[in-house]
Design a protein around this motif. Structure first.
Motif, PDB file in Angstrom:
ATOM      1  N   ASP A  62     -10.792  10.780  -1.144  1.00 20.51           N
ATOM      2  CA  ASP A  62      -9.799   9.895  -2.062  1.00 20.51           C
ATOM      3  C   ASP A  62      -9.793   8.452  -2.572  1.00 20.51           C
ATOM      4  O   ASP A  62     -11.197   8.311  -2.408  1.00 20.51           O
TER       5      ASP A  62
ATOM      6  N   ILE B 209      -7.925   4.487  -4.199  1.00 22.63           N
ATOM      7  CA  ILE B 209      -7.225   3.300  -4.016  1.00 22.63           C
ATOM      8  C   ILE B 209      -7.655   2.297  -5.268  1.00 22.63           C
ATOM      9  O   ILE B 209      -8.536   2.049  -4.735  1.00 22.63           O
TER      10      ILE B 209
ATOM     11  N   SER C  13      -4.965   1.905   6.464  1.00 18.91           N
ATOM     12  CA  SER C  13      -5.066   3.140   6.170  1.00 18.91           C
ATOM     13  C   SER C  13      -5.194   3.900   4.813  1.00 18.91           C
ATOM     14  O   SER C  13      -5.270   2.913   3.769  1.00 18.91           O
ATOM     15  N   PRO C  14      -5.061   5.296   4.556  1.00 21.46           N
ATOM     16  CA  PRO C  14      -5.583   5.332   3.223  1.00 21.46           C
ATOM     17  C   PRO C  14      -3.973   4.869   1.874  1.00 21.46           C
ATOM     18  O   PRO C  14      -3.730   5.170   1.550  1.00 21.46           O
ATOM     19  N   SER C  15      -3.229   4.890   3.019  1.00 17.10           N
ATOM     20  CA  SER C  15      -1.461   3.694   2.424  1.00 17.10           C
ATOM     21  C   SER C  15      -0.917   2.524   2.433  1.00 17.10           C
ATOM     22  O   SER C  15      -0.441   2.000   1.972  1.00 17.10           O
ATOM     23  N   LYS C  16      -2.272   1.468   3.266  1.00 10.25           N
ATOM     24  CA  LYS C  16      -2.307   0.719   3.487  1.00 10.25           C
ATOM     25  C   LYS C  16      -3.354  -0.324   2.980  1.00 10.25           C
ATOM     26  O   LYS C  16      -4.516   0.054   4.416  1.00 10.25           O
TER      27      LYS C  16
ATOM     28  N   TYR D 212      -0.897  -3.559  -0.395  1.00 11.94           N
ATOM     29  CA  TYR D 212      -0.918  -2.265  -1.094  1.00 11.94           C
ATOM     30  C   TYR D 212      -0.665  -1.152  -1.031  1.00 11.94           C
ATOM     31  O   TYR D 212      -1.422  -0.996   1.095  1.00 11.94           O
ATOM     32  N   ASP D 213       0.016  -0.555  -1.821  1.00 11.28           N
ATOM     33  CA  ASP D 213       0.552   0.915  -0.820  1.00 11.28           C
ATOM     34  C   ASP D 213      -0.656   2.007  -1.476  1.00 11.28           C
ATOM     35  O   ASP D 213      -1.961   0.981  -2.104  1.00 11.28           O
ATOM     36  N   SER D 214      -0.414   3.434  -1.384  1.00  8.32           N
ATOM     37  CA  SER D 214      -1.745   4.468  -1.487  1.00  8.32           C
ATOM     38  C   SER D 214      -1.590   4.278  -2.889  1.00  8.32           C
ATOM     39  O   SER D 214      -2.973   5.022  -3.176  1.00  8.32           O
ATOM     40  N   ILE D 215      -1.033   4.202  -4.156  1.00  8.37           N
ATOM     41  CA  ILE D 215      -1.466   3.409  -5.199  1.00  8.37           C
ATOM     42  C   ILE D 215      -1.638   2.517  -5.955  1.00  8.37           C
ATOM     43  O   ILE D 215      -1.885   2.443  -7.003  1.00  8.37           O
TER      44      ILE D 215
END
Length: 362
Positions: free
Chosen positions: A57, A59, A79-82, A95-98
């Protein structure tokens, strides 16, 4: 003691690895590292599989535009989303996952317009930690003393203020409020005032006891902290005697200066807490040996010291690097401790030793 070899797979955007770490969220675990972005000018935060070493993954965050942070910045991966980013100007972005910036705050970390009057953000070596809503960072106060157009190689000097106390700071990522430590360097540490590596501290969070463990490269002392306050100071026992000496300042070519430890000098490199096994691991360089004029031609001698979470000695492991490469990358996962190999045989992967820690659990 070495279970097996492990490699991180490189791609075209990855020129090297540094400041590696692992993260765990909801029972899943990843190795994280930085590389260049492919979509725009910026950086990519990569997530690699802990078993295969392959990237699974990514980002990407731009260097300019509405999703960027002003100034040089560093990231903490929750985490991969934060992702939490902090710039050297004191800006905080989440920041978010994208890679979209979902919140932003200007902290009070940098109140002076003169950056030379401020300490510099130091995120490496486990100094950056996150305990909601506070992001902890290290602060490095070392500055150049006589850097100028007429400074010749070997004449450049650094120093840090001996009365500096804000070695760690915690920033509320929601309000920007900053709280800093109020402790001094260990006794006798003033002899390293002119050594630019003396302020590159290291540490890790003991999640079991709610403490933070802070180490100094040229001191036996470990500070055990609770909310930036010293709970106690510990000098872990070792069968090895460490000899601390300042770096030698050596001219290198016509333009550069190199800081190098004398061959008989010691230095602590990192400290890690293993929550799964309730162990504390410290890695130290003991000395160098051989007849070579520089460290590139000498053998480096290291020691891994393992302690229980209550600092009871569990064992020590000696190892050598006989090439010009030193211990430069490390991380800890539920599988064990990983340390870079002294020789990298392939340009397509970066190889590690995987060290079994389970024998120290008893």
């Amino acid at each position: 003691m070495l279970l097996e070899d492990f490699s991180l797979i490189k791609d075209n955007q990855t020129t090297g690895f540094s400041n590696l770490k692992s993260i765990e969220k909801d029972g899943e675990e990843w190795i994280v590292y930085l590389s260049g972005a492919t979509k725009f000018n910026g950086r990519a935060i990569n997530f690699a599989d802990t078993k295969s070493g392959e990237k699974i993954d990514q980002i990407q965050i731009p260097s300019d535009g509405p999703n960027s942070l002003k100034g040089a910045w560093f990231s903490y991966i929750v985490s991969p989303s934060k992702i939490i980013g902090i710039s050297d100007l004191g800006e905080i972005g989440v920041y978010d996952s994208i890679g979209n910036k979902i919140s932003h705050v200007k902290s009070s970390l940098r109140e002076s317009n003169n950056m030379m009057a401020d300490a510099h953000v130091q995120p490496e070596n486990g100094l950056m930690q996150f305990k909601p809503p506070y992001l902890q960072i290290g602060q490095n106060p070392t500055y150049w003393v006589n850097l100028g157009p007429n400074t010749k190689p070997g004449e450049m000097r650094t120093a840090f203020p001996l009365d500096f106390k804000s070695w760690l700071s915690q920033i509320n990522i929601e309000t920007g409020e900053v709280v800093s430590s109020e402790f001094f360097i260990p006794g006798g540490y003033d002899q390293f005032e002119g050594d630019m590596t003396a302020t590159q501290l290291f540490g890790d969070r003991d999640k079991t006891r709610g403490h933070y463990l802070l180490g100094w490269p040229y001191s036996d002392t470990i500070y055990v902290l609770k909310d930036l306050e010293i709970v106690k100071k510990i000098a872990p026992t070792s069968k090895q005697k460490f000899k601390y000496m300042p770096n030698e300042i050596i001219p290198w070519g016509n333009q550069f200066t190199v800081w190098a430890l004398p061959k008989e000098a010691s230095k602590h490199l990192f400290l890690l807490y293993d929550e799964k096994r309730d162990l504390i691991i410290r890695c130290s360089k003991i000395k160098e040996s051989g007849t070579g004029d520089t460290k590139f031609e000498r053998t480096k001698h290291y020691i891994l010291s393992v302690f229980s979470g209550d600092w009871e000695p569990k064992g020590e492991y000696l190892f050598d690097f006989q090439t010009e490469v030193e211990v430069e990358n490390w991380f800890l996962t539920s599988e064990g401790l990983f340390i870079n190999k002294p020789e990298q045989k392939s340009e397509d992967e970066y190889e590690f030793y995987k060290i079994d820690l389970s024998r120290f659990e008893k």
